[in-house]
Design an enzyme around this catalytic site. Structure first.
Site, PDB file in Angstrom:
ATOM      1  N   GLY A  18      26.625  46.308  48.727  1.00 19.33           N
ATOM      2  CA  GLY A  18      26.857  45.136  47.911  1.00 19.33           C
ATOM      3  C   GLY A  18      26.926  43.856  48.617  1.00 19.33           C
ATOM      4  O   GLY A  18      27.374  42.761  48.073  1.00 19.33           O
ATOM      5  N   GLY A  19      26.288  43.507  49.640  1.00 18.50           N
ATOM      6  CA  GLY A  19      26.147  42.385  50.545  1.00 18.50           C
ATOM      7  C   GLY A  19      25.324  41.228  49.973  1.00 18.50           C
ATOM      8  O   GLY A  19      25.231  40.192  50.602  1.00 18.50           O
ATOM      9  N   SER A  21      25.564  39.565  46.964  1.00 10.25           N
ATOM     10  CA  SER A  21      26.297  38.320  46.135  1.00 10.25           C
ATOM     11  C   SER A  21      27.865  38.382  46.278  1.00 10.25           C
ATOM     12  O   SER A  21      28.421  39.467  46.509  1.00 10.25           O
ATOM     13  CB  SER A  21      25.876  38.434  44.516  1.00 10.25           C
ATOM     14  OG  SER A  21      26.158  39.584  43.956  1.00 10.25           O
ATOM     15  N   ASP A  69      19.835  51.404  44.970  1.00 13.19           N
ATOM     16  CA  ASP A  69      21.260  51.735  43.977  1.00 13.19           C
ATOM     17  C   ASP A  69      21.985  52.633  44.459  1.00 13.19           C
ATOM     18  O   ASP A  69      21.879  53.755  44.867  1.00 13.19           O
ATOM     19  CB  ASP A  69      20.597  52.352  42.651  1.00 13.19           C
ATOM     20  CG  ASP A  69      21.640  52.336  41.557  1.00 13.19           C
ATOM     21  OD1 ASP A  69      22.774  52.524  41.928  1.00 13.19           O
ATOM     22  OD2 ASP A  69      21.082  52.790  40.500  1.00 13.19           O
ATOM     23  N   ASN A  96      31.923  47.662  50.426  1.00 11.10           N
ATOM     24  CA  ASN A  96      32.348  46.438  49.498  1.00 11.10           C
ATOM     25  C   ASN A  96      31.886  46.326  48.062  1.00 11.10           C
ATOM     26  O   ASN A  96      32.421  46.067  46.962  1.00 11.10           O
ATOM     27  CB  ASN A  96      31.605  45.174  50.195  1.00 11.10           C
ATOM     28  CG  ASN A  96      31.595  43.940  49.347  1.00 11.10           C
ATOM     29  OD1 ASN A  96      32.721  43.515  48.898  1.00 11.10           O
ATOM     30  ND2 ASN A  96      30.393  43.666  48.574  1.00 11.10           N
ATOM     31  N   SER A 148      41.329  46.960  45.821  1.00 12.54           N
ATOM     32  CA  SER A 148      41.706  45.787  44.768  1.00 12.54           C
ATOM     33  C   SER A 148      43.136  45.912  44.499  1.00 12.54           C
ATOM     34  O   SER A 148      43.708  47.037  44.141  1.00 12.54           O
ATOM     35  CB  SER A 148      40.821  45.958  43.336  1.00 12.54           C
ATOM     36  OG  SER A 148      41.371  44.952  42.691  1.00 12.54           O
ATOM     37  N   TYR A 161      37.985  51.863  36.521  1.00 12.64           N
ATOM     38  CA  TYR A 161      37.686  51.178  37.599  1.00 12.64           C
ATOM     39  C   TYR A 161      39.068  51.223  38.789  1.00 12.64           C
ATOM     40  O   TYR A 161      39.137  51.673  39.862  1.00 12.64           O
ATOM     41  CB  TYR A 161      37.305  49.794  37.431  1.00 12.64           C
ATOM     42  CG  TYR A 161      37.597  48.652  38.698  1.00 12.64           C
ATOM     43  CD1 TYR A 161      36.345  48.309  39.034  1.00 12.64           C
ATOM     44  CD2 TYR A 161      38.908  47.896  38.567  1.00 12.64           C
ATOM     45  CE1 TYR A 161      36.363  47.377  40.149  1.00 12.64           C
ATOM     46  CE2 TYR A 161      38.670  47.006  39.935  1.00 12.64           C
ATOM     47  CZ  TYR A 161      37.695  46.684  40.515  1.00 12.64           C
ATOM     48  OH  TYR A 161      37.469  45.699  41.696  1.00 12.64           O
ATOM     49  N   ALA A 164      39.495  54.441  40.373  1.00 19.24           N
ATOM     50  CA  ALA A 164      38.569  54.526  41.629  1.00 19.24           C
ATOM     51  C   ALA A 164      39.232  53.573  42.538  1.00 19.24           C
ATOM     52  O   ALA A 164      39.220  54.050  43.877  1.00 19.24           O
ATOM     53  CB  ALA A 164      37.386  53.825  41.367  1.00 19.24           C
ATOM     54  N   LYS A 165      39.930  52.523  42.375  1.00 16.70           N
ATOM     55  CA  LYS A 165      40.296  51.676  43.472  1.00 16.70           C
ATOM     56  C   LYS A 165      41.517  52.323  44.063  1.00 16.70           C
ATOM     57  O   LYS A 165      41.692  52.135  45.234  1.00 16.70           O
ATOM     58  CB  LYS A 165      40.503  50.235  42.807  1.00 16.70           C
ATOM     59  CG  LYS A 165      39.252  49.486  42.559  1.00 16.70           C
ATOM     60  CD  LYS A 165      38.247  49.324  43.798  1.00 16.70           C
ATOM     61  CE  LYS A 165      36.966  48.468  43.842  1.00 16.70           C
ATOM     62  NZ  LYS A 165      36.468  48.442  45.057  1.00 16.70           N
TER      63      LYS A 165
HETATM   64  N1  LIG Z   1      36.213  39.286  42.744  1.00 17.70           N
HETATM   65  C1  LIG Z   1      37.727  39.803  42.769  1.00 17.70           C
HETATM   66  O1  LIG Z   1      38.277  39.262  42.128  1.00 17.70           O
HETATM   67  C2  LIG Z   1      38.014  41.021  43.334  1.00 17.70           C
HETATM   68  C3  LIG Z   1      39.218  41.405  43.224  1.00 17.70           C
HETATM   69  C4  LIG Z   1      39.674  42.679  43.721  1.00 17.70           C
HETATM   70  C5  LIG Z   1      38.664  43.507  44.514  1.00 17.70           C
HETATM   71  N2  LIG Z   1      37.603  42.934  44.556  1.00 17.70           N
HETATM   72  C6  LIG Z   1      36.683  43.936  45.317  1.00 17.70           C
HETATM   73  O2  LIG Z   1      35.715  43.361  46.351  1.00 17.70           O
HETATM   74  C7  LIG Z   1      34.521  43.955  46.277  1.00 17.70           C
HETATM   75  C8  LIG Z   1      33.301  42.848  46.059  1.00 17.70           C
HETATM   76  O3  LIG Z   1      33.703  42.233  44.746  1.00 17.70           O
HETATM   77  P1  LIG Z   1      33.039  41.199  44.102  1.00 17.70           P
HETATM   78  O4  LIG Z   1      33.787  40.297  43.205  1.00 17.70           O
HETATM   79  O5  LIG Z   1      32.456  40.427  45.209  1.00 17.70           O
HETATM   80  O6  LIG Z   1      31.845  41.859  43.098  1.00 17.70           O
HETATM   81  P2  LIG Z   1      30.310  41.514  42.724  1.00 17.70           P
HETATM   82  O7  LIG Z   1      30.131  42.295  41.174  1.00 17.70           O
HETATM   83  O8  LIG Z   1      30.385  39.900  42.392  1.00 17.70           O
HETATM   84  O9  LIG Z   1      29.519  41.824  43.499  1.00 17.70           O
HETATM   85  C9  LIG Z   1      29.049  43.059  43.638  1.00 17.70           C
HETATM   86  C10 LIG Z   1      27.634  43.437  44.789  1.00 17.70           C
HETATM   87  O10 LIG Z   1      27.446  44.882  44.526  1.00 17.70           O
HETATM   88  C11 LIG Z   1      26.184  44.812  44.014  1.00 17.70           C
HETATM   89  N3  LIG Z   1      26.172  46.162  43.360  1.00 17.70           N
HETATM   90  C12 LIG Z   1      26.583  46.481  42.144  1.00 17.70           C
HETATM   91  N4  LIG Z   1      26.281  47.660  41.674  1.00 17.70           N
HETATM   92  C13 LIG Z   1      25.312  48.327  42.712  1.00 17.70           C
HETATM   93  C14 LIG Z   1      24.719  49.367  42.870  1.00 17.70           C
HETATM   94  N5  LIG Z   1      24.761  50.428  42.208  1.00 17.70           N
HETATM   95  N6  LIG Z   1      23.955  49.341  44.002  1.00 17.70           N
HETATM   96  C15 LIG Z   1      23.925  48.493  44.904  1.00 17.70           C
HETATM   97  N7  LIG Z   1      24.609  47.295  44.840  1.00 17.70           N
HETATM   98  C16 LIG Z   1      25.263  47.153  43.771  1.00 17.70           C
HETATM   99  C17 LIG Z   1      25.884  43.644  43.211  1.00 17.70           C
HETATM  100  O11 LIG Z   1      24.634  43.581  42.784  1.00 17.70           O
HETATM  101  C18 LIG Z   1      26.573  42.531  44.131  1.00 17.70           C
HETATM  102  O12 LIG Z   1      25.859  42.029  44.841  1.00 17.70           O
HETATM  103  C19 LIG Z   1      34.575  45.071  45.402  1.00 17.70           C
HETATM  104  O13 LIG Z   1      34.775  46.313  46.030  1.00 17.70           O
HETATM  105  C20 LIG Z   1      35.771  44.533  44.359  1.00 17.70           C
HETATM  106  O14 LIG Z   1      36.205  45.832  43.620  1.00 17.70           O
HETATM  107  C21 LIG Z   1      37.150  42.016  43.899  1.00 17.70           C
END
Ligand SMILES: NC(=O)c1ccc[n+]([C@@H]2O[C@H](COP(=O)([O-])OP(=O)(O)OC[C@H]3O[C@@H](n4cnc5c(N)ncnc54)[C@H](O)[C@@H]3O)[C@@H](O)[C@H]2O)c1
Length: 254
Positions: A18-19, A21, A69, A96, A148, A161, A164-165
């Site tokens: 998920g690198g 965005s 995916d 990630n 998370s 979700y 899972a976390k």
């Molecule tokens: N943003 C927050 O507030 C927050 C809070 C707590 C935890 N997190 C955790 O941090 C990590 C990153 O979160 P984020 O907010 O940047 O998420 P995001 O949704 O902004 O980005 C996730 C990335 O994963 C990719 N992705 C999603 N589904 C996919 C799939 N099936 N196959 C391949 N790629 C896929 C997306 O295209 C995206 O680039 C996650 O594990 C999330 O649970 C985020």
């Protein structure tokens, strides 16, 4: 933001899921800036290609984008094989990717449950399974799993979700126990609320931001870049004595 220099990450073969965005893009940029040979997997082709374009203009070590995916375990395995072919055995894996979809209890079907776990928990295990044979041969490796703080907060809007976390923490501890004898460390990062584009588009409200700032010790909103330093630290030898831990990066709520 200053992330410092982690000399052992220069030239390291790093894989980030998920690198393309959000936090993942900040992590990709952070590892590229350390001089790592960085590969990332993402389902979003536009985001992945545009990140490669942006980072390629500024760095010689252009990251490798693998379009896949992660819910498809075979696609995940073949992407990892391509990263190894290009950059050598993976020494740092950052799990990630996630999907923070909201859901009502009565709307959750077995298919939805499986799809949700497949992107929020299952792929982390199978990515680890795929990289550990090489890490065992090398006698070292660092794995960072993103969980998370939401799973500790009794939030009612996304229980599948948060299940899972919570599972990510169990996975982290269980695999740290299994892999520690081989010199492989497994830690987790639990972000608080981080202002990614997705959060801003879908979930941010004035009230939510106000509540968060009231609860945080730090009176500013967290940005994706705030996750980079902690992740580099856990990935590098600077944290050589740490495994099985969850590092909370939430501005001071938990
Ligand atoms: N943003 C927050 O507030 C927050 C809070 C707590 C935890 N997190 C955790 O941090 C990590 C990153 O979160 P984020 O907010 O940047 O998420 P995001 O949704 O902004 O980005 C996730 C990335 O994963 C990719 N992705 C999603 N589904 C996919 C799939 N099936 N196959 C391949 N790629 C896929 C997306 O295209 C995206 O680039 C996650 O594990 C999330 O649970 C985020």
């Amino acid at each position: 933001m200053t992330n410092g220099r982690f000399a052992d990450l220069e030239g390291a073969s790093v894989l980030i899921t998920g690198g393309g965005s959000g936090i993942g893009a900040a992590l990709t940029e952070g590892f590229v800036a350390q001089g790592a040979r960085t590969a990332f997997i993402d389902i979003d082709a536009d985001a992945g290609q545009s990140l490669v374009g942006r980072l390629g203009a500024a760095h010689d070590n252009v990251p490798l984008f693998l379009h896949a995916d992660l819910r498809d375990v075979e696609a995940l395995r073949s992407s990892i094989a391509r990263a190894v072919e290009s950059h050598g055995p993976i020494s740092v894996l950052v799990n990630n990717a996630a999907w923070d979809d909201r859901h009502e209890i009565e709307d959750v079907t077995p298919e939805y449950w499986d799809r949700n776990q497949a992107i929020n928990l299952r792929h982390q295990f199978f990515a680890i399974q795929a990289v550990t044979p090489d890490m065992k041969k090398a006698g070292r490796g660092s794995i960072v799993n993103f969980t998370s703080t939401s799973y500790m907060m009794n939030l009612g809007t996304l229980p599948v979700y948060t299940a899972a976390k919570g599972g990510v923490v169990g996975l982290t501890k269980g695999l740290a126990g299994a892999l520690g004898p081989y010199g492989i460390r497994v830690n987790a990062i639990a972000p608080g609320w981080v202002m990614t584009e997705r959060q801003k588009q879908l979930w941010v409200t004035d009230e939510g931001l106000q509540d968060t700032l009231e609860q945080q010790c730090l009176k500013r909103l967290l940005q994706p870049e705030d996750m980079v330093g902690p992740c580099l630290f856990l990935a590098s030898g600077a944290s050589a004595g740490m495994t099985a831990q969850t590092m909370i990066v939430d501005g001071g709520i938990q």
